[in-house]
Scaffold this active site. Sequence first.
Site, PDB file in Angstrom:
ATOM      1  N   CYS A 106      36.111  91.270  52.879  1.00  0.00           N
ATOM      2  CA  CYS A 106      35.063  91.928  52.103  1.00  0.00           C
ATOM      3  C   CYS A 106      33.707  91.754  52.788  1.00  0.00           C
ATOM      4  CB  CYS A 106      35.077  91.423  50.662  1.00  0.00           C
ATOM      5  SG  CYS A 106      34.357  92.619  49.531  1.00  0.00           S
ATOM      6  N   HIS A 121      40.653  91.973  48.996  1.00  0.00           N
ATOM      7  CA  HIS A 121      40.837  90.513  48.913  1.00  0.00           C
ATOM      8  C   HIS A 121      42.319  90.157  48.944  1.00  0.00           C
ATOM      9  CE1 HIS A 121      36.648  89.332  48.005  1.00  0.00           C
ATOM     10  NE2 HIS A 121      36.574  90.554  47.505  1.00  0.00           N
ATOM     11  N   GLU A 124      43.643  87.435  49.571  1.00  0.00           N
ATOM     12  CA  GLU A 124      43.912  86.071  49.083  1.00  0.00           C
ATOM     13  C   GLU A 124      44.440  86.054  47.652  1.00  0.00           C
ATOM     14  OE1 GLU A 124      40.939  87.393  49.630  1.00  0.00           O
ATOM     15  OE2 GLU A 124      39.366  86.602  48.320  1.00  0.00           O
TER      16      GLU A 124
END
Length: 532
Positions: free
Chosen positions: A382, A508, A510
């Site tokens: 990001c 994202h 993650e």
Amino acid sequence: MIKYIFITGGVISSLGKGIAAASIGKLLEAKGLKVTIIKCDPYLNVDPGTMSPFQHGEVYVTDDGAETDLDLGHYERFTNAVLSRDNNITTGKIYYSVITKERRGDYLGKTVQIIPHITDEIKNSIKKASQGKKHDVVIVEIGGTVGDIEGLPFLEAIRQFKLELGYSNAINIHLTLVPFIKSAGEIKTKPTQHSVGTLREIGIMADIILCRTEKNIPKEAREKIGLFCNVNPEAVISAIDVESIYEVPIKYSQEGLDTLIFRKLKLKAGKSDLSQWTKAVLEPLKSPSKEVEIAVVGKYIALQDAYKSIYEALIHGAISNNVKLVIRKVDSELIEKNGAEKYFKNVKGILIPGGFGVRGIEGKISAAQFARENKIPYFGICLGMHTAVVEFSRNVCGLKNANSTEFSKGTKNPVISLLDEQKAVKEKGATMRLGAYDCTLKKGTKAYNAYKKINISERHRHRFEFNSKFHDIIEKNGIIFSGINPQSKLVEIVELKDHPWFLACQFHPEFKSKPDRVHPLFREFVKAAANR
Ligand code: GLN
């Protein structure tokens, strides 16, 4: 009949109720049940999206675009539960809904009160998140610590709820601290007694007491806790400190917590199977082949919780590559002062996570430059994609003072700029480009080689985006646009042609990594770092 487990915490905060709830979810799934987990947060914000990481830690994002508490990240990492905005209930949300109904006239003639209107709204919100998806068990974690004023409506709601459900359909698990006092050489049970007592005063009987402790709790202490807390000693479970949070479900199972829950909830016990978890997660954690040090560059690195999912996903990357991860946390503002070189000696990879605001941004840009020039594996997420693009535009494409309009409104070369859809947005809460969007990958790229498929979906949380006006000049100079949103054509992934592994994405990843199912980009990034 759906069964409910309510989890409360006592004595102090930060005992790991989220990990406890997630681990219990894992244990139930290991016995073949379908679970979901709800987090109740007693603060007045509607969601944590507007809070600083210093206040709240990371903001976790679900597929449906809700900005939620980071505990939902633990729930999704440990279990197969697919969570949505309904899984995070805040006081802010509850009041917002009740007050909206009051203005509409839904309660005409009545005085609107905490009991029954707020408590009913809480119960209905819990039911809403539980229904329709064929869950066997719903786990509800109440944030905060018993005794907090703001937590009271939630506790009253679950007290009533348990009564309505019947005592074999709902249980209360209370997580407390049993400290070891060095000078006395013994563990102390009094704080637990007080905390369970406070719960009892408001009408909640703990069915199981989960005791966080450094040392194993001896039999006599269990008996004492049981006697004063009104449970059998076998319902006093020690939750001993472990090295990795992923050991917690195994420890709980060894302590008999799963069997106990099944008995209390009158559930039919299947055989527990945690072998896949042990093999895929715990064994590689215990015997890694070598160490790999990766730098994470941010302005909130002093705070353990600010990049929670990033750190966890890196651990998953290490597990899948059978290496031991060492994280070097680098403050981006220090790079601004002292230059990049000093901070990256011998690191094998550099990761720049998401972020907001201009503070520390030039430090992150220098870090991206250092990674590019020194051929160190780079993973930008990001804001980490924005810094990579800005750096490349300035130093390779010769676009003077290139910047994101987030940091320099009037820049001549706005290579990152506000999304069109954001231009009319005035309010701050829940207005970013949020949640799951599709992305199409270009064959033959690092991104494609990681995912091994063309169509992917990833979660977003941003307002700024690559500016397509600069597409050609940047591509000509050696950046590959390897992931594009098929509908809006927004750039989702960029990578460098001439580099061992330099990839940055707008989304994202993650949030979708699990210890036993690592996200492909984290797997490949750690692999590239390990090979350096
Ligand atoms: N501040 C940037 C934006 O809003 C990046 C956001 C992020 O990193 N999550 O687009």
